[in-house]
Design an enzyme around this catalytic site. Structure first.
Site, PDB file in Angstrom:
ATOM      1  N   GLY A 202       0.696  -1.460  -0.133  1.00  0.00           N
ATOM      2  CA  GLY A 202      -0.480  -0.211  -0.253  1.00  0.00           C
ATOM      3  C   GLY A 202       0.727   1.310  -0.542  1.00  0.00           C
ATOM      4  N   ASN A 203      -0.145   2.275  -0.169  1.00  0.00           N
ATOM      5  CA  ASN A 203       1.206   3.893   0.565  1.00  0.00           C
ATOM      6  C   ASN A 203      -0.054   4.587   0.935  1.00  0.00           C
ATOM      7  OD1 ASN A 203      -1.077   5.537  -1.219  1.00  0.00           O
ATOM      8  ND2 ASN A 203      -0.804   4.011  -2.660  1.00  0.00           N
ATOM      9  N   ARG A 204       0.838   5.663   1.629  1.00  0.00           N
ATOM     10  CA  ARG A 204       0.875   6.302   3.082  1.00  0.00           C
ATOM     11  C   ARG A 204      -0.944   7.665   2.373  1.00  0.00           C
ATOM     12  NH1 ARG A 204       5.801   9.658   4.597  1.00  0.00           N
ATOM     13  NH2 ARG A 204       4.069  10.398   6.499  1.00  0.00           N
ATOM     14  N   SER A 205      -1.390   7.341   0.801  1.00  0.00           N
ATOM     15  CA  SER A 205      -1.990   8.284   1.377  1.00  0.00           C
ATOM     16  C   SER A 205      -3.105   8.067   1.855  1.00  0.00           C
ATOM     17  CB  SER A 205      -2.745   7.955  -0.383  1.00  0.00           C
ATOM     18  OG  SER A 205      -3.818   8.789  -0.520  1.00  0.00           O
ATOM     19  N   ALA A 275      -3.412   7.573  -4.697  1.00  0.00           N
ATOM     20  CA  ALA A 275      -2.588   6.950  -5.164  1.00  0.00           C
ATOM     21  C   ALA A 275      -2.446   5.580  -5.725  1.00  0.00           C
ATOM     22  CB  ALA A 275      -1.593   7.155  -4.082  1.00  0.00           C
TER      23      ALA A 275
END
Ligand code: CTP
Length: 401
Positions: A202-205, A275
């Site tokens: 995943g990512n930090r969005s 994102a």
């Protein structure tokens, strides 16, 4: 409109005289509520003459008219300029030991605050915390600006000029409906690419910026479909409650691509703020990977995901406006701009919103800075503010096309 101008004890109070004058000239009913300290800088006769209304600091005057709450209840907008560090603390705590304090507690109108203080006070953790509390409550903070301060020192702390405050307040008092009837699709949040039934990449969005873009469009009259990948808790609550926003959920880049392709076809404007993972795990495991089987090292084979934005641009219908986002870690301003321009050309979007991010920047924060690049590689604007404020600026940029 009925406007309250609160004035607290800072030297910038003299500039607020001009703000009051501009508001009166616009035809607004303006009531000035200074604090006791403020009238040491600019006296009551000045405020009365310039606002053409009686002025008092005390909750004990005009008691028969229940003045301590009547002004706040009647207000269409409250602006506090200048707001000292002390007053920000009082507001954050909800203190009501004078007429300005009671009026602020009694109002449901939008509140605008223009801080003015020395740089050390503005940067003090106590002030930073108070500002965060106020922003969380929906208070609009304008400024402070960077520049020379009264003591001869230089830095952030100057009150925003009255003409700029006047422009901000005017925009708030005349809500725009320039997107009325438009169909808008906004994606938000970060996709999650499964590794197995338990893990993902995943990512930090957090989804905050994309959701702010969706809400800003809906408030300007658009019918909005918000396609949300993973977002932080509660980020979607306001969107779900908005009468002109439909929320659809998507987990992975592939799910997001499917939602976008069905929902964006008849949209007038599409904003890809999500994102989206550039890569996914080639073969997600059906069973939870176990160390017993994978051993001391694990290699995941990643393959590129479909570029949703590219497909949108390829299939765009006549007149459809497409906006992309780019989160970049480049810190050199010129290099960042060059990179962003290349990306805009490569993506073929009408506007690319560029977001500088880093370990400590862009995420988990109420504020953001975006630069909008237009179809001729021109910088339309660079804006800083709350995610909602920069979202409104994005719609201004779209409206300018
Ligand atoms: N995007 C998309 N589909 C993808 C990846 C990204 O639609 N599979 C969109 C994002 O929503 C964003 C824009 O493309 O609006 C830019 O994303 P970014 O990852 O910066 O673009 P890339 O072309 O992947 O560039 P980079 O190599 O710098 O990551």
């Amino acid at each position: 409109m009925y406007v309250i101008v609160g004035v607290t004890g800072g030297i910038a109070a003299y500039k607020t005289v001009q703000l009051v004058r501009l508001l009166v000239l616009d035809g607004h009913e303006v009531h000035v509520i200074p604090t006791e300290d403020a009238v040491r800088f600019v006296g009551i006769p000045t405020w009365e003459a310039i606002s053409r209304n009686p002025v008092t600091t005390s909750v004990h005057d005009d008691v028969a008219k229940v003045r301590h709450v009547a002004l706040g209840q009647a207000a269409d907008l409250v602006i506090v300029a200048p707001a000292t560090a002390n007053f920000l603390a009082k507001m954050a705590a909800g203190l009501a030991d004078d007429l300005l304090g009671t009026s602020l507690l009694a109002t449901t109108a939008p509140v605008v605050v223009a801080p003015a203080m020395h740089t050390e006070m503005w940067r003090h953790p106590a002030t930073e915390h108070n500002v965060e509390v106020l922003r969380g409550r929906g208070v609009h903070l304008v400024g402070p600006e960077d520049g020379p301060l009264t003591g001869g020192d230089v830095g952030p702390g100057r009150m925003t000029e009255p003409e700029q405050l006047h422009a901000f307040v005017t925009a708030l008092l005349s809500p725009r409906d320039d997107l009325a009837g438009r169909r808008v699709v906004v994606t938000a949040g970060g996709t999650r690419e499964p590794i197995d039934p338990v893990r993902y990449i995943g990512n930090r969005s957090s989804g905050r910026q994309g959701v702010a873009v969706a809400l800003a469009a809906a408030d300007r009259g658009a019918r909005v479909t918000l396609i949300a990948a993973h977002t932080d808790t509660d980020v979607l609550a306001e969107a779900r409650a908005h009468p002109r926003v439909d929320v659809a959920l998507a987990g992975s880049a592939a799910e997001l691509a499917a939602e976008v392709s069905t929902r964006a076809a008849d949209a007038d404007i599409v904003v890809m703020a999500a994102a989206v993972a550039d890569y996914r795990v080639a073969e997600a495991s059906e069973r939870k990977l176990a160390k017993e089987e994978t051993g001391g090292e694990l290699t995941l084979r990643l393959v590129e995901t479909a570029d949703i934005l590219a497909a949108l641009v390829r299939d765009r219908r006549d007149g459809q406006i497409i906006v992309g986002f780019a989160a970049e870690t480049e810190t050199d301003a010129a290099a960042l701009l060059e990179r962003a321009r290349r990306k805009r050309r490569r993506k073929g979007v009408d506007i690319l919103a560029v977001n500088e991010v880093g370990w400590q920047k862009g995420f988990e924060s109420a504020d953001n800075t975006l630069t909008f690049i237009g179809a001729h590689d021109e910088v339309i604007a660079t804006v800083s503010g709350t995610k909602r404020e920069v979202a409104d600026a994005l719609w201004d940029a779209v409206a300018s096309r």
